[in-house]
Scaffold this motif. Structure first.
Motif, mmCIF file in Angstrom:
data_model
loop_
_atom_site.group_PDB
_atom_site.id
_atom_site.type_symbol
_atom_site.label_atom_id
_atom_site.label_comp_id
_atom_site.label_asym_id
_atom_site.label_seq_id
_atom_site.Cartn_x
_atom_site.Cartn_y
_atom_site.Cartn_z
ATOM 1 N N LEU A 190 0.794 -1.169 -0.050
ATOM 2 C CA LEU A 190 0.145 0.205 -0.186
ATOM 3 C C LEU A 190 0.948 1.203 -0.120
ATOM 4 C CD1 LEU A 190 -2.696 1.494 0.062
ATOM 5 C CD2 LEU A 190 -2.561 1.158 2.700
ATOM 6 N N ALA A 191 1.915 1.137 0.624
ATOM 7 C CA ALA A 191 2.806 2.405 0.759
ATOM 8 C C ALA A 191 3.370 2.767 -0.618
ATOM 9 C CB ALA A 191 3.775 2.129 1.790
ATOM 10 N N GLY A 192 3.433 1.709 -1.441
ATOM 11 C CA GLY A 192 4.216 1.805 -2.749
ATOM 12 C C GLY A 192 3.152 2.366 -3.648
ATOM 13 N N VAL A 193 1.746 2.253 -3.441
ATOM 14 C CA VAL A 193 0.704 2.763 -4.242
ATOM 15 C C VAL A 193 0.692 4.318 -3.681
ATOM 16 C CG1 VAL A 193 -1.809 2.843 -4.547
ATOM 17 C CG2 VAL A 193 -0.641 0.841 -4.563
ATOM 18 N N LEU A 194 0.886 4.588 -2.307
ATOM 19 C CA LEU A 194 0.620 6.000 -1.979
ATOM 20 C C LEU A 194 1.912 6.759 -2.491
ATOM 21 C CD1 LEU A 194 -0.684 5.087 1.562
ATOM 22 C CD2 LEU A 194 -1.910 5.929 -0.386
ATOM 23 N N ASP A 195 2.993 6.200 -2.560
ATOM 24 C CA ASP A 195 4.081 6.761 -2.963
ATOM 25 C C ASP A 195 4.078 7.361 -4.378
ATOM 26 O OD1 ASP A 195 5.582 7.043 -0.553
ATOM 27 O OD2 ASP A 195 6.444 5.213 -0.791
ATOM 28 N N SER A 196 3.776 6.219 -5.332
ATOM 29 C CA SER A 196 3.807 6.592 -6.686
ATOM 30 C C SER A 196 2.758 6.984 -7.573
ATOM 31 C CB SER A 196 4.555 5.323 -7.102
ATOM 32 O OG SER A 196 3.729 4.219 -7.047
ATOM 33 N N ARG A 197 1.585 6.613 -7.014
ATOM 34 C CA ARG A 197 0.233 6.748 -7.789
ATOM 35 C C ARG A 197 -0.412 8.113 -7.831
ATOM 36 N NH1 ARG A 197 -3.218 1.429 -7.576
ATOM 37 N NH2 ARG A 197 -1.251 0.829 -8.531
ATOM 38 N N LEU A 198 -0.376 8.796 -8.922
ATOM 39 C CA LEU A 198 -1.122 10.017 -8.793
ATOM 40 C C LEU A 198 -2.580 9.662 -9.488
ATOM 41 C CD1 LEU A 198 1.529 12.066 -10.819
ATOM 42 C CD2 LEU A 198 1.001 12.001 -8.221
ATOM 43 N N VAL A 199 -3.571 10.680 -8.815
ATOM 44 C CA VAL A 199 -4.903 10.148 -9.160
ATOM 45 C C VAL A 199 -5.353 10.341 -10.561
ATOM 46 C CG1 VAL A 199 -7.071 11.448 -8.895
ATOM 47 C CG2 VAL A 199 -5.716 11.433 -6.770
ATOM 48 N N ALA A 200 -4.724 11.242 -11.372
ATOM 49 C CA ALA A 200 -5.050 11.578 -12.672
ATOM 50 C C ALA A 200 -4.315 10.633 -13.676
ATOM 51 C CB ALA A 200 -4.225 13.121 -13.206
ATOM 52 N N GLU A 201 -3.431 9.759 -13.170
ATOM 53 C CA GLU A 201 -2.729 8.717 -13.858
ATOM 54 C C GLU A 201 -2.892 7.555 -13.731
ATOM 55 O OE1 GLU A 201 1.382 10.092 -13.754
ATOM 56 O OE2 GLU A 201 1.102 12.103 -14.554
#
Length: 237
Positions: free
Chosen positions: A128-139
């Motif tokens: 989950l931390a990896g998602v929160l670090d790397s994922r932008l809402v628009a992308e």
């Protein structure tokens, strides 16, 4: 003149009418703090409308279409009762623009966690931390197992993100140790269904985010800048 948060939300939604609407408009024009709250309401509503647009545009599943196609008995409408229900709803805090009238019930689904950052604080696991670090809402991909609904800056200055997925949703804020979980709730409907919907507790999480935020949700540019800075807010430096 005192303006309640409910009246500000109704004003931002264009649902306040008559003399009171004019009074609130004058108060907002004269008070930058009130104007900022109205702008925050409208900005968050616009971001959520964009986020859930794919759900609204998705085709109706066959089994639901079949239900709609069945002959229905004519319904007799009691206009007096309908008016009473409408008047009663006006007394409820105006969070309906987030995801609809399920919010009041969904508030009970959110489990608030220790948020002090002490030894009892809970943190996101590496995935989950990896998602929160790397994922932008628009992308992010529309069918992602875990989706980030929005990002915002909390009252203390740290960056926080609202996420939702098949396994559950929540709010996580970035500190020196990692993504500290501030709230948890049930997730969105799983990918095995005909289409993904907003889970009931998504509404409660978004309402909680509104309370925590010191301003509107981050737009795409601000979110990308926060990511480039490793989400280092006031308490994560």
């Amino acid at each position: 003149m005192t303006v309640t948060r409910e009246e500000l939300a109704a004003f931002a939604d264009g649902e306040l009418t008559g003399e009171r609407a004019a009074q609130v408009a004058a108060a907002v024009a004269a008070d930058p703090a009130l104007a900022g709250e109205v702008e925050a309401h409208r900005a968050l509503r616009a971001r959520l409308a964009d986020h859930y647009a794919p759900v609204a545009a998705a085709p109706v599943p066959d089994r639901l279409a079949a239900l709609l196609a069945r002959p229905q008995e004519a319904e007799v409408v009691d206009f007096a009762e309908a008016k009473e229900r409408r008047e009663a709803r006006r007394g409820i805090p105006r969070w309906g623009w987030i995801v609809g009238p399920a919010l009041a019930a969904s508030l009970a689904l959110v489990l608030l966690l220790p948020g002090s950052g002490g030894n009892d604080a809970a943190y996101a696991d590496p995935q989950l931390a990896g998602v929160l670090d790397s994922r932008l809402v628009a992308e992010q991909a529309p069918g992602a197992d875990t989706r980030v609904l929005l990002s915002f800056r909390a009252q203390g200055g740290e960056f926080c993100r609202v996420f939702s997925g098949e396994g559950g949703g929540g709010i996580a804020c970035r500190d020196r140790q990692g993504w500290r979980l501030e709230a948890l709730g049930e997730g969105s409907a799983g990918a095995s269904t005909d289409y993904r919907m907003a889970g009931a507790s998504d509404a409660a999480l978004l309402a909680r985010a509104q309370e925590m935020a010191q301003g509107p949700a981050l737009d795409a540019e601000a979110e990308a800048a926060a990511q480039a800075n490793d989400w280092r807010g006031a308490s994560a430096r």
